[in-house]
Write an enzyme that holds these catalytic residues in place. Structure first.
Site, short mmCIF file in Angstrom:
data_model
loop_
_atom_site.label_atom_id
_atom_site.label_comp_id
_atom_site.label_asym_id
_atom_site.label_seq_id
_atom_site.Cartn_x
_atom_site.Cartn_y
_atom_site.Cartn_z
N ILE A 12 34.97 33.62 34.43
CA ILE A 12 34.24 34.78 33.89
C ILE A 12 34.10 34.65 32.37
O ILE A 12 33.02 34.87 31.81
CB ILE A 12 34.97 36.10 34.26
CG1 ILE A 12 34.91 36.32 35.79
CG2 ILE A 12 34.36 37.29 33.51
CD1 ILE A 12 35.74 37.51 36.29
N LYS A 169 47.28 43.41 38.57
CA LYS A 169 46.10 44.00 37.93
C LYS A 169 46.33 45.50 37.68
O LYS A 169 45.94 46.03 36.64
CB LYS A 169 44.85 43.77 38.77
CG LYS A 169 44.46 42.31 38.96
CD LYS A 169 44.38 41.52 37.66
CE LYS A 169 43.19 41.86 36.79
NZ LYS A 169 43.17 41.07 35.54
P1 NDP Z 1 40.11 31.96 36.05
O1 NDP Z 1 41.32 31.48 36.78
O2 NDP Z 1 38.95 31.09 35.98
O3 NDP Z 1 40.50 32.41 34.57
C1 NDP Z 1 41.77 32.87 34.22
C2 NDP Z 1 41.96 32.68 32.73
O4 NDP Z 1 43.26 33.18 32.34
C3 NDP Z 1 41.94 31.20 32.32
O5 NDP Z 1 41.40 31.07 31.04
C4 NDP Z 1 43.42 30.82 32.30
O6 NDP Z 1 43.71 29.73 31.47
C5 NDP Z 1 44.01 32.12 31.73
N1 NDP Z 1 45.43 32.26 32.08
C6 NDP Z 1 45.94 32.46 33.32
N2 NDP Z 1 47.30 32.52 33.24
C7 NDP Z 1 47.61 32.36 31.93
C8 NDP Z 1 48.84 32.29 31.22
N3 NDP Z 1 50.04 32.45 31.83
N4 NDP Z 1 48.81 32.09 29.88
C9 NDP Z 1 47.62 31.93 29.23
N5 NDP Z 1 46.42 31.98 29.85
C10 NDP Z 1 46.43 32.19 31.18
O7 NDP Z 1 39.77 33.35 36.76
P2 NDP Z 1 38.55 34.38 36.59
O8 NDP Z 1 37.65 34.00 35.48
O9 NDP Z 1 38.02 34.60 37.93
O10 NDP Z 1 39.39 35.67 36.16
C11 NDP Z 1 39.37 36.20 34.85
C12 NDP Z 1 39.84 37.63 34.91
O11 NDP Z 1 39.02 38.37 35.81
C13 NDP Z 1 41.28 37.82 35.42
O12 NDP Z 1 41.83 38.87 34.66
C14 NDP Z 1 41.08 38.23 36.88
O13 NDP Z 1 42.15 38.99 37.34
C15 NDP Z 1 39.82 39.07 36.75
N6 NDP Z 1 39.07 39.25 37.98
C16 NDP Z 1 38.49 38.18 38.64
C17 NDP Z 1 37.76 38.38 39.79
C18 NDP Z 1 37.10 37.26 40.52
O14 NDP Z 1 36.68 37.46 41.66
N7 NDP Z 1 36.96 36.08 39.93
C19 NDP Z 1 37.60 39.74 40.37
C20 NDP Z 1 38.22 40.78 39.59
C21 NDP Z 1 38.91 40.54 38.45
P3 NDP Z 1 43.67 28.20 32.05
O15 NDP Z 1 42.24 27.98 32.47
O16 NDP Z 1 44.05 27.36 30.92
O17 NDP Z 1 44.64 28.18 33.19
#
Ligand code: NDP
Length: 341
Positions: A12, A169
């Protein structure tokens, strides 16, 4: 002035960064390593108004301090998207709950400490997972709205990975609204949250298409790579396209009337049969080569509870991308990367 986007490598977030750059904003992204920063610099192009700060792990409650200590004067908008979204763990607290909650509390504390006078708006990527009550998803009389809250407790979030993610969440979003109520005299920023359902859509960069995609797009990727006779699990839920999710994050801070809102993003129900239908119709070369529907004849119907997000649709005021378009664009990008289109 700049927009800080946390977790800039995410599915996202990459679309959010792209949208911001196209609108002329200066963007600071947080990423977990220099290597990831270098890759994004290359992908967006070295001339983009984009710089990075390294935040290796948001489980550390102080993880954002150095970012704001160094750059608070530049940052007037914060979009906090970083949070784990996967189901590959049994260490629920360590891998899901703690990073989600500490990430949100950490950024709030850092803003309070270093950016209380400069940060004007904060947008947090929450989720429909913070809204729905899993015990009522099969109840046809249940209606969730932007006012609903998942009743998760820290204890029942330990029971299984679904509960753990939904709890992560809910607790993270709740921590933000509670923080704002408790600190209204010491911080000046306004808060909105974006609460999407299952997010479909292409990756921002085709080179990032991998055999396994981000969690939500697996609902398209798995049927796309299925063959007749495979037993597909039925994905039953609601969908929204990633480009609409990115747009909502930007509007959330641009429009004052969206201050204080939880933006429930959904464009209606979807199931695996609905995804298969688009794949079979839009890609004639796949017809007869994919697995059968796990729910023959049942297409994109609510299995029970509904999500009434008519209020969000009204205040956002733009039409959402259709399921057909979203599934088509996602699958076409995958097939292209695989040299099959
Ligand atoms: P991604 O897994 O693609 O993105 C997650 C992001 O968070 C990445 O940049 C990842 O970094 C970072 N991240 C995760 N854990 C850590 C950590 N411990 N420390 C630092 N950075 C961290 O998922 P999405 O883009 O799908 O999700 C983004 C947001 O949207 C989240 O908050 C998710 O809960 C929310 N969301 C997503 C939905 C979906 O269907 N996709 C629906 C509803 C909400 P890295 O890439 O380096 O691991």
């Amino acid at each position: 002035m700049a927009v800080l986007v946390t977790g800039a490598t995410g599915f996202i977030a990459l679309w959010v960064v792209d949208y911001l750059l196209k609108e002329g904003y200066e963007v600071i992204g947080t990423v977990r390593s220099q290597q990831k920063a270098d890759k994004l610099t290359k992908q967006f192009g070295p001339s983009a108004k984009l710089s990075f700060e390294i935040v290796p792990d948001i489980s550390d409650i102080h993880s954002f301090d150095h970012v704001f200590e160094k750059r608070a004067k530049e940052i007037d908008i914060v979009i906090h998207t970083a949070s784990p979204f996967h189901y590959n763990t049994t260490a629920y607290e360590k891998d899901l709950l703690i990073p989600a909650v500490n990430g949100t509390k950490g950024i709030l504390n850092s803003i309070k400490k270093y950016g209380s006078q400069t940060v004007k708006k904060l947008v947090i990527t929450s989720s429909y997972a913070a809204i729905l009550d899993p015990s009522k998803v099969s109840d046809k009389d249940a209606v969730f709205t932007e006012k609903s809250w998942n009743p998760a407790t820290w204890e029942n979030a330990q029971l299984n990975v679904g509960n753990a993610y939904r709890g992560s969440k809910k607790f993270a979003e709740k921590a933000a609204w509670d923080f704002l109520a408790e600190n209204k005299d010491s911080v000046s920023f306004k808060l909105s949250t974006v609460n999407p359902v299952l997010v479909f859509g292409p990756q921002k960069f085709e080179e990032d298409v991998q055999p396994q995609l981000n969690t939500s797009n697996e609902a398209i990727n798995v049927p796309l790579h299925s063959k007749p006779g495979d037993k597909l699990n039925n994905t039953q839920g609601n969908y929204i396209d990633v480009r609409d999710v990115a747009k909502a994050h930007v509007l959330a801070f641009q429009r004052d009337e969206l201050i204080g809102e939880r933006l429930g993003l959904s464009n209606g129900p979807v199931n695996t049969e609905g995804v298969l239908q688009v794949l079979n119709e839009k890609f004639p070369q796949l017809k007869g080569k994919l697995a059968e529907s796990p729910t023959p004849g049942v297409v994109n119907q609510n299995a029970g509870a509904t999500f009434d997000n008519s209020y969000t649709k009204k205040i956002l005021g733009f039409p959402f991308i259709s399921l057909e378009q979203s599934v088509y664009d996602t699958a076409a990008q995958i097939l292209k990367k695989e040299g099959k289109l």
